[in-house]
Structures are given as C-alpha cells and as structure tokens.
Motif scaffolding. Structure first.
Motif, PDB file in Angstrom:
ATOM      1  N   PHE A 149       3.150 -45.683   7.156  1.00 42.57           N
ATOM      2  CA  PHE A 149       3.243 -44.234   7.217  1.00 42.57           C
ATOM      3  C   PHE A 149       3.266 -43.729   8.659  1.00 42.57           C
ATOM      4  O   PHE A 149       2.572 -44.244   9.524  1.00 42.57           O
ATOM      5  N   GLY A 150       4.039 -42.677   8.854  1.00 41.36           N
ATOM      6  CA  GLY A 150       4.031 -41.971  10.117  1.00 41.36           C
ATOM      7  C   GLY A 150       2.843 -41.024  10.195  1.00 41.36           C
ATOM      8  O   GLY A 150       2.091 -40.882   9.235  1.00 41.36           O
ATOM      9  N   PRO A 151       2.693 -40.337  11.339  1.00 41.10           N
ATOM     10  CA  PRO A 151       1.547 -39.447  11.539  1.00 41.10           C
ATOM     11  C   PRO A 151       1.656 -38.130  10.793  1.00 41.10           C
ATOM     12  O   PRO A 151       0.679 -37.396  10.691  1.00 41.10           O
ATOM     13  N   GLY A 152       2.847 -37.815  10.266  1.00 40.01           N
ATOM     14  CA  GLY A 152       3.023 -36.600   9.478  1.00 40.01           C
ATOM     15  C   GLY A 152       3.474 -35.408  10.295  1.00 40.01           C
ATOM     16  O   GLY A 152       3.315 -35.363  11.517  1.00 40.01           O
TER      17      GLY A 152
ATOM     18  N   GLN B  97      -7.191 -42.594   5.645  1.00 40.38           N
ATOM     19  CA  GLN B  97      -6.647 -41.507   6.461  1.00 40.38           C
ATOM     20  C   GLN B  97      -7.770 -40.908   7.295  1.00 40.38           C
ATOM     21  O   GLN B  97      -8.696 -40.296   6.769  1.00 40.38           O
TER      22      GLN B  97
ATOM     23  N   PHE C  43      -2.991 -50.853  -3.818  1.00 42.07           N
ATOM     24  CA  PHE C  43      -3.173 -50.633  -2.386  1.00 42.07           C
ATOM     25  C   PHE C  43      -4.353 -49.693  -2.142  1.00 42.07           C
ATOM     26  O   PHE C  43      -4.639 -48.820  -2.963  1.00 42.07           O
TER      27      PHE C  43
ATOM     28  N   THR D 184       4.563 -53.495   2.085  1.00 42.45           N
ATOM     29  CA  THR D 184       3.704 -52.416   2.545  1.00 42.45           C
ATOM     30  C   THR D 184       4.572 -51.256   3.000  1.00 42.45           C
ATOM     31  O   THR D 184       5.594 -51.463   3.657  1.00 42.45           O
ATOM     32  N   GLN D 185       4.189 -50.064   2.631  1.00 42.24           N
ATOM     33  CA  GLN D 185       4.819 -48.883   3.182  1.00 42.24           C
ATOM     34  C   GLN D 185       3.991 -48.431   4.378  1.00 42.24           C
ATOM     35  O   GLN D 185       2.781 -48.215   4.260  1.00 42.24           O
TER      36      GLN D 185
ATOM     37  N   PHE E  97      -7.595 -43.527  -0.027  1.00 42.37           N
ATOM     38  CA  PHE E  97      -6.681 -43.342  -1.141  1.00 42.37           C
ATOM     39  C   PHE E  97      -6.348 -44.671  -1.791  1.00 42.37           C
ATOM     40  O   PHE E  97      -5.974 -45.628  -1.111  1.00 42.37           O
TER      41      PHE E  97
ATOM     42  N   TYR F 260      -5.414 -47.209   1.087  1.00 44.70           N
ATOM     43  CA  TYR F 260      -5.067 -46.664   2.385  1.00 44.70           C
ATOM     44  C   TYR F 260      -6.234 -45.810   2.885  1.00 44.70           C
ATOM     45  O   TYR F 260      -6.977 -45.225   2.093  1.00 44.70           O
TER      46      TYR F 260
ATOM     47  N   PHE G  46       4.688 -36.528   5.016  1.00 38.18           N
ATOM     48  CA  PHE G  46       4.671 -37.864   5.589  1.00 38.18           C
ATOM     49  C   PHE G  46       5.981 -38.574   5.315  1.00 38.18           C
ATOM     50  O   PHE G  46       6.583 -38.442   4.248  1.00 38.18           O
TER      51      PHE G  46
ATOM     52  N   LEU H 175      -2.823 -48.766   6.045  1.00 36.23           N
ATOM     53  CA  LEU H 175      -3.127 -49.702   4.986  1.00 36.23           C
ATOM     54  C   LEU H 175      -4.411 -50.462   5.283  1.00 36.23           C
ATOM     55  O   LEU H 175      -4.567 -51.045   6.372  1.00 36.23           O
TER      56      LEU H 175
ATOM     57  N   LEU I 227      -1.271 -36.214  -2.790  1.00 33.48           N
ATOM     58  CA  LEU I 227      -0.170 -36.939  -2.157  1.00 33.48           C
ATOM     59  C   LEU I 227       0.894 -37.208  -3.218  1.00 33.48           C
ATOM     60  O   LEU I 227       0.659 -37.956  -4.163  1.00 33.48           O
TER      61      LEU I 227
ATOM     62  N   GLN J   9      -4.541 -37.725  11.083  1.00 31.61           N
ATOM     63  CA  GLN J   9      -3.710 -38.911  11.263  1.00 31.61           C
ATOM     64  C   GLN J   9      -2.976 -39.262   9.975  1.00 31.61           C
ATOM     65  O   GLN J   9      -3.240 -38.695   8.913  1.00 31.61           O
ATOM     66  N   GLY J  10      -2.064 -40.205  10.088  1.00 29.15           N
ATOM     67  CA  GLY J  10      -1.349 -40.687   8.915  1.00 29.15           C
ATOM     68  C   GLY J  10      -2.186 -41.683   8.136  1.00 29.15           C
ATOM     69  O   GLY J  10      -3.360 -41.903   8.417  1.00 29.15           O
ATOM     70  N   LEU J  11      -1.566 -42.279   7.133  1.00 26.58           N
ATOM     71  CA  LEU J  11      -2.260 -43.246   6.295  1.00 26.58           C
ATOM     72  C   LEU J  11      -2.090 -44.654   6.865  1.00 26.58           C
ATOM     73  O   LEU J  11      -0.985 -45.049   7.245  1.00 26.58           O
TER      74      LEU J  11
ATOM     75  N   TYR K 298       6.794 -38.165   1.484  1.00 25.83           N
ATOM     76  CA  TYR K 298       5.678 -37.748   0.653  1.00 25.83           C
ATOM     77  C   TYR K 298       5.186 -36.389   1.138  1.00 25.83           C
ATOM     78  O   TYR K 298       5.252 -36.073   2.319  1.00 25.83           O
TER      79      TYR K 298
ATOM     80  N   PHE L  48      -0.346 -42.161  -5.837  1.00 27.93           N
ATOM     81  CA  PHE L  48      -1.656 -42.086  -5.204  1.00 27.93           C
ATOM     82  C   PHE L  48      -2.706 -41.431  -6.088  1.00 27.93           C
ATOM     83  O   PHE L  48      -2.407 -40.530  -6.881  1.00 27.93           O
TER      84      PHE L  48
ATOM     85  N   LEU M  84       5.035 -45.256  -4.184  1.00 26.88           N
ATOM     86  CA  LEU M  84       3.603 -45.377  -4.430  1.00 26.88           C
ATOM     87  C   LEU M  84       3.130 -44.165  -5.213  1.00 26.88           C
ATOM     88  O   LEU M  84       3.605 -43.049  -5.001  1.00 26.88           O
TER      89      LEU M  84
ATOM     90  N   PHE N  83       5.020 -38.283  -4.057  1.00 24.56           N
ATOM     91  CA  PHE N  83       6.281 -38.857  -3.626  1.00 24.56           C
ATOM     92  C   PHE N  83       7.403 -37.855  -3.826  1.00 24.56           C
ATOM     93  O   PHE N  83       7.496 -37.218  -4.884  1.00 24.56           O
TER      94      PHE N  83
ATOM     95  N   LYS O 249      -4.135 -54.799   0.215  1.00 23.01           N
ATOM     96  CA  LYS O 249      -3.271 -54.682  -0.960  1.00 23.01           C
ATOM     97  C   LYS O 249      -3.427 -55.913  -1.836  1.00 23.01           C
ATOM     98  O   LYS O 249      -3.743 -57.008  -1.356  1.00 23.01           O
TER      99      LYS O 249
END
Lengths: 115, 113
Positions: A106-109, B38, B34, A103-104, B90, B36, A90, B46, A43, B42-44, A35, B103, B101, A45, B49
C-alpha cells in the motif's frame, strides 16, 4: 517505505468539483488496486487494473473512474464530488493479476476533503 | 458472501502484556488471510499472511497469528506489548481466484505505560 507512491498527499476541494489522484506502483508490479477508507464505510475496494486493463470492480461509484497508463502508473478520477466522498484513498500494487498469495503493498494514501 | 469480523474496535493493554486481536472470517473455502497495521497518518503495512502450509504464521515486530479452519479464525497475538505497537490493525481476506482484499473494520490498539 512500500515503494508505492501517491500524489498528492492532501487534497481539499469543493462539492461538484473533479479531482485526479495519482499512483505509481512498486517497480515490477503490474497490478494496481484502489481502496477507499472512510469512517462510515471502512476500507473498501474500488477497482483493480492489471497491465493497463481493468480486471475487477468493487464498490466504485459511477462518478469515479480510473485508468492505468503504459508506464503502469494509475489515476483515479473523482467527479461531481459530494461531502461523503471525503476519505483516505489508497493505492496498492502487486506483481500479478489474480495472485492469491501475493502481498498487496500500500501507498501512503491521499486524504481528500470535500467542503 | 465474504465477510470479516474483528471483535473489539478498541483494545487496551498494558506495556509488556499479551496482545490478542481477534479475527473471524466467513468463506466456503479457506481463503488467504492477512493482517495489516496502520500507524497514524500512514498507509497499511503487512504484518503477516497465511496462504498454505503451517497454520502458525510469524510476522514482523514479534507478531504471529494462527489459522484455525474449524473456528474460521485468524487471531493476531504478541507476547509482550510495546508502546510502539499502538496503531490500528486490520484483518483481511482474499478468496482463491479473487483479486481484491476484503477488510475487517479494524481494531485500534492502545498500549498503556
């Protein structure tokens, strides 16, 4: 900690250059998603891989490409960079391919700055 | 086409007050929904959901959301805001059979002491 790792954390480069962003999914997850988060586009995809194969494409530019390797890590390649490519990228992972309930994670980016 | 609308790009509440973040979606069939969060740099993560079953979903950190099919909404609430809730939230949807997804534009929550 989601279990998804991304490197590098920050990347600063110049217009016209090429960069590679790396992602390692959670242990056991076969799907990897990329993403892009930018101020003007929000955001979005980009692309999904499942067990090494491309499964879905979103708003990914032709200058961008990705792949997923046998060990399931993924790389996003961005070439001929433009100022507008500056964004937070991301990676996310999930266990299955089309698993709506999954659930997806997410990493820290990776924050990319193009000068 | 799938779309997600988050009303209010910025919401401010006092510490201890009710948090209400709005999310409406457009879909021909009820999607998976969902929320999320942030935190800065940092990342997202959850929060919660909705897939099927009970329409009131409880998540982490005291948040909950209710799926209302007739209103195509999935608003996020928390009875009492805490300073640590300050973040960007989000709403996201995924249609049955879809991969990615989709958003909303996000709502930045500020908690005033």
């Amino acid at each position: 900690d989601s279990g998804v790792t991304q490197t590098p954390k920050h990347l600063i480069t110049a217009t016209g250059q090429r960069v590679t962003l790396r992602c390692s999914p959670r242990s056991g997850d076969l799907s990897v998603y990329w993403y892009q988060q930018s101020l003007d586009q929000g955001l979005q995809f980009l692309i999904q891989y499942y067990n090494g194969e491309e499964r879905a494409k979103g708003n990914i530019l032709e200058r961008f490409s990705a792949q997923q390797f046998p060990d399931l890590h993924s790389e996003l390649n961005l070439s001929s960079l433009e100022l507008g490519d500056s964004a937070l990228y991301f990676c996310a992972s999930s266990p299955r391919d089309v698993g709506g309930r999954d659930t997806q994670y997410f990493g820290p980016g990776t924050r990319l700055t193009v000068l | 086409a799938q779309s997600v609308t988050q009303l209010g790009s910025h919401v401010s509440v006092s510490e201890g007050a009710l948090v209400l973040l709005r999310c409406n979606y457009s879909s021909s069939v009820p999607p998976y929904l969902f929320w999320y969060v942030q935190y800065p740099n940092q990342g997202l993560q959850l929060l919660l959901k909705y897939t099927t079953g009970a329409t009131l979903v409880k998540g982490i950190n005291g948040f909950e959301a209710e799926f209302k099919k007739s209103e195509t909404s999935f608003h996020l609430t928390k009875p009492s805001a805490h300073m640590s809730d300050a973040a960007e939230y989000f709403c996201a949807v995924r249609e049955t059979g879809a991969n990615n997804l989709f958003f909303g534009t996000g709502t930045r929550l500020t908690v005033i002491p």
